[in-house]
Design a protein around this motif. Structure first.
Motif, PDB file in Angstrom:
ATOM      1  N   LYS A 521      -4.432  -1.658  -1.364  1.00 19.37           N
ATOM      2  CA  LYS A 521      -3.335  -0.699  -1.473  1.00 19.37           C
ATOM      3  C   LYS A 521      -3.379  -0.006  -2.832  1.00 19.37           C
ATOM      4  CE  LYS A 521       0.030  -3.317   1.304  1.00 19.37           C
ATOM      5  NZ  LYS A 521       1.388  -3.922   1.264  1.00 19.37           N
ATOM      6  N   ASP A 522      -3.132   1.296  -2.809  1.00 16.94           N
ATOM      7  CA  ASP A 522      -2.987   2.012  -4.089  1.00 16.94           C
ATOM      8  C   ASP A 522      -1.715   2.843  -4.057  1.00 16.94           C
ATOM      9  OD1 ASP A 522      -3.447   4.803  -3.184  1.00 16.94           O
ATOM     10  OD2 ASP A 522      -5.478   4.071  -2.709  1.00 16.94           O
ATOM     11  N   GLU A 523      -1.328   3.401  -5.194  1.00 18.63           N
ATOM     12  CA  GLU A 523      -0.124   4.211  -5.316  1.00 18.63           C
ATOM     13  C   GLU A 523      -0.482   5.625  -5.742  1.00 18.63           C
ATOM     14  OE1 GLU A 523       2.355   2.065  -8.018  1.00 18.63           O
ATOM     15  OE2 GLU A 523       2.710   0.429  -6.601  1.00 18.63           O
ATOM     16  N   GLU A 571      -4.448   3.928   6.313  1.00 18.53           N
ATOM     17  CA  GLU A 571      -3.073   4.268   6.678  1.00 18.53           C
ATOM     18  C   GLU A 571      -2.306   4.662   5.422  1.00 18.53           C
ATOM     19  OE1 GLU A 571      -1.245   1.061   8.794  1.00 18.53           O
ATOM     20  OE2 GLU A 571      -2.736   1.045  10.417  1.00 18.53           O
ATOM     21  N   ASP A 572      -1.120   5.236   5.638  1.00 17.87           N
ATOM     22  CA  ASP A 572      -0.263   5.601   4.504  1.00 17.87           C
ATOM     23  C   ASP A 572       0.413   4.367   3.920  1.00 17.87           C
ATOM     24  OD1 ASP A 572      -0.853   8.281   4.821  1.00 17.87           O
ATOM     25  OD2 ASP A 572       0.847   8.632   6.180  1.00 17.87           O
ATOM     26  N   ASN A 573       0.547   4.356   2.592  1.00 15.77           N
ATOM     27  CA  ASN A 573       1.260   3.277   1.904  1.00 15.77           C
ATOM     28  C   ASN A 573       2.616   3.832   1.484  1.00 15.77           C
ATOM     29  OD1 ASN A 573       1.952   0.934   0.550  1.00 15.77           O
ATOM     30  ND2 ASN A 573       0.840   1.508  -1.321  1.00 15.77           N
ATOM     31  N   LYS A 574       3.654   3.472   2.211  1.00 15.34           N
ATOM     32  CA  LYS A 574       4.990   3.995   1.906  1.00 15.34           C
ATOM     33  C   LYS A 574       5.503   3.387   0.583  1.00 15.34           C
ATOM     34  CE  LYS A 574       5.077   6.198   5.826  1.00 15.34           C
ATOM     35  NZ  LYS A 574       5.014   7.662   5.900  1.00 15.34           N
ATOM     36  N   PRO A 575       6.122   4.113  -0.318  1.00 16.87           N
ATOM     37  CA  PRO A 575       6.463   5.543  -0.208  1.00 16.87           C
ATOM     38  C   PRO A 575       5.336   6.480  -0.586  1.00 16.87           C
ATOM     39  CG  PRO A 575       7.332   4.678  -2.245  1.00 16.87           C
ATOM     40  CD  PRO A 575       6.696   3.517  -1.550  1.00 16.87           C
ATOM     41  N   ILE A 579      -3.494   2.754   2.181  1.00 17.65           N
ATOM     42  CA  ILE A 579      -3.925   1.371   2.421  1.00 17.65           C
ATOM     43  C   ILE A 579      -5.215   1.422   3.230  1.00 17.65           C
ATOM     44  CG2 ILE A 579      -3.322  -0.915   3.283  1.00 17.65           C
ATOM     45  CD1 ILE A 579      -0.406  -0.033   3.345  1.00 17.65           C
ATOM     46  N   PHE A 580      -6.270   0.863   2.668  1.00 18.22           N
ATOM     47  CA  PHE A 580      -7.538   0.758   3.388  1.00 18.22           C
ATOM     48  C   PHE A 580      -7.631  -0.649   3.994  1.00 18.22           C
ATOM     49  CE2 PHE A 580      -8.370   4.444   0.878  1.00 18.22           C
ATOM     50  CZ  PHE A 580      -9.285   5.195   1.596  1.00 18.22           C
ATOM     51  N   TYR A 581      -7.861  -0.696   5.326  1.00 17.25           N
ATOM     52  CA  TYR A 581      -7.960  -1.976   6.028  1.00 17.25           C
ATOM     53  C   TYR A 581      -9.406  -2.214   6.457  1.00 17.25           C
ATOM     54  CZ  TYR A 581      -2.856  -2.127   6.473  1.00 17.25           C
ATOM     55  OH  TYR A 581      -1.504  -2.174   6.215  1.00 17.25           O
TER      56      TYR A 581
END
Length: 588
Positions: A521-523, A571-575, A579-581
């Protein structure tokens, strides 16, 4: 008449005048019906007793005449005695005949009742017709099938009740029967209360005791259901025959080792006509290389033995050409006898294509090897001058004091590192794309991820980015190739490129059944939906000011995951952020 004695004519005349003797007159007995020789001994005794009484009575009358006893006119009892004795004698004489007549009639009545019981109890509808085509006898089954009550049929003409299509056409079968012919046939659509039905019709001549034909005995059976089944069977056979004839595969049936049916496609494959193939031994079409084994298997299958149902063989056409066919066969019953039914497909072109494909695969394998060699040569030839540039730049940097020159030298070294990284990644991706599978061994995945995080600890400090590890406490063992390390290295590197300062990158690991789910996950700014698939292609990357890259990192990730039979997505990392799976199987 009975005669007393030839010489006593006068006595005979007197007896006649007084009605003492019994005359049979013209009373005739049909000795062909009543067989007197069958009279048993008790009846013979009765007859003899009657004759005896008659003789005694006659003797008394003779004595009266010769002795001079008054005649019957002078006595009121004697005539009555004579009449009584004559009546008794007559009754005794005719009693055997009466008994035989009664016995014969009783037998005939019993026989007729037995015949009527059979006549009424049979499943066949029956009727008897005289020579004038009048119905004189009908059973209840006939009334049931025809829909006409028995009382309305008796006396009616046969062609008015339950007529056939032949009635009134000159082809009436009953006329043939009245001439002495017995017939049996299936009559089409005889009319009844049910509409029209099919019947099986049997008709035989009816003869009297002298053998003269006096009528016809008819028997019918309703075969409508059978006919409907036969019609459906014919339709089914016609559909199957049409389907078989139009089939794109060759269809055949052989029995006792010889063809009894082939369709047109089968003929087209071998170049023969149907007439040439029917009766031909099936193994004569097989190539000598396979003939004996095909013959052996075919005969075994016809006997019901279990053998492989499908195999590929070589065959010989009429013009001597060799073809490859794929055949499938099974045992069936044909005309109540075992047979073999099968189908085959001409796979000659497929075999040729397969051979060419194998050659192409061999050539491709050689090309891939050449490609790997070329990549290694290219990598070596590119890295050598770059290493010289790097070495010379570092030497000059150590001796140079001027700030502007040192700044230029550091820029050169920085770009050298980028070029080296690009060459290494391109080389790695080229080799990965030419591989179909990797060698796997058991690897502790948690340890590899920790090592990668440690590798990027210095860079993360410089960029003021925190890397957080969310890993389970227990060991995670999977079957993988050590190169799997590049997956996590590229994902963390990619996250650091697109993450601003004072943000967090989270690396996690979860165990789900027989699979492992890893995520990074990143921001950062995130990835638009239209790019979420294309970013895994070569040289595809999201443009961002101040971010440099080759566009090969995520392509390497995707290829490595695929070689491990897994999948990767984003996928998107809210907010904010991404996210790379990565999903990998625990066991390969």
């Amino acid at each position: 008449m009975f005669f007393i004695h030839k010489k006593s004519r006068e006595v005979r005349k007197k007896l006649n005048s007084h009605n003492f003797i019994i005359f049979i007159g013209n009373f005739k007995i049909n000795w062909s019906i009543i067989e007197m020789e069958k009279i048993k001994s008790p009846l013979k005794i009765v007859i003899l007793l009657g004759i005896g009484i008659f003789v005694v009575e006659t003797a008394i009358m003779l004595v009266f005449e010769f002795v001079g006893i008054p005649s019957a006119e002078g006595s009121i009892y004697k005539p009555y005695i004579r009449v009584l004795l004559n009546s008794i004698a007559l009754l005794i004489l005719i009693s055997p005949v009466l008994y035989l007549l009664y016995n014969e009639c009783n037998k005939r009545i019993k026989y007729e009742n037995k015949l009527r019981s059979i006549y009424e109890g049979t499943e066949e509808a029956m009727r008897i017709i005289d020579k004038d085509f009048n119905i004189i006898m009908v059973n209840s089954r006939m009334a049931e099938i025809s829909g006409v009550p028995i009382e309305k049929q008796i006396g009616a003409k046969c062609f008015d009740v339950f007529p056939s299509d032949a009635c009134g056409t000159g082809f009436c079968t009953l006329k043939r029967v009245l001439l002495g012919e017995s017939v049996m046939y299936e009559e089409k659509l005889r009319k009844s209360k049910k509409g029209k039905i099919w019947t099986r019709h049997i008709a035989i001549p009816l003869k009297d005791s002298e053998g003269k034909i006096i009528g016809v005995i008819e028997a019918f059976r309703d075969i409508t259901k059978r006919k409907r089944i036969e019609e459906k069977l014919r339709e089914s056979e016609e559909k199957y025959r049409t389907l078989t004839e139009k089939s794109l595969t060759g269809v055949y049936i052989f029995q006792n080792g010889k063809f009894i049916f082939v369709n047109q496609k089968f003929c087209d494959i071998f170049g023969y006509s149907k007439e040439e193939l029917i009766g031909k031994e099936f193994w004569k079409l097989v190539h000598p290389d396979h003939r004996e084994i095909v013959k052996e298997r075919g005969l075994k299958r016809e006997r019901g033995e279990k053998i492989p149902e499908q195999y590929e063989i070589k065959v010989i056409t009429k013009d001597g050409k060799t073809k490859w066919v794929e055949m499938r066969a099974t045992q069936i019953n044909y005309s109540s006898k075992p047979a073999v039914m099968g189908n085959l497909v001409d796979i000659t072109e497929k075999k040729k294509a397969g051979s060419e494909l194998r050659k192409y695969a061999e050539e491709l394998e050689k090309t891939n090897k050449l490609k790997d060699i070329f990549i290694d040569i290219l990598r070596h030839d590119l890295l050598n001058p770059i290493s010289v540039i790097e070495g010379m730049s570092r030497l000059v940097l150590e001796e140079e004091d001027r700030e502007d020159i040192r700044r230029e030298l550091n820029l050169i070294l920085k770009n050298v590192e980028k070029v080296k990284s690009l060459i290494e990644r391109a080389s790695l991706l080229g080799k990965l794309e030419s591989k179909e599978k990797l060698e796997f061994k058991q690897i502790e995945l948690r340890e590899i991820i920790n090592e990668v995080i440690e590798d990027y600890s210095q860079i993360s400090k410089e960029k003021i980015i925190k890397i957080k590890a969310n890993l389970p406490s227990k060991e995670i063992i999977i079957e993988a190739n050590p190169i799997i390390r590049e997956v996590f290295s590229n994902l963390i590197s990619n996250a650091m490129k697109y993450s601003p300062e004072n943000t967090t990158i989270e690396v996690g690991l979860q165990e789900k059944n027989n699979k492992i789910l890893c995520y990074v996950k990143d921001e950062g700014t995130g990835i638009p939906d239209e790019y979420k698939k294309s970013i895994f292609e070569r040289f595809k990357r999201i443009k961002k000011e101040g971010v440099k890259g080759s566009g090969l990192g995520l392509a390497i990730v995707k290829r490595l995951v695929e070689l491990h039979n897994g999948r990767v997505w984003v996928e998107d990392n809210k907010p904010r952020g991404s996210i790379f799976y990565v999903e990998l199987p625990k066991n390969q």
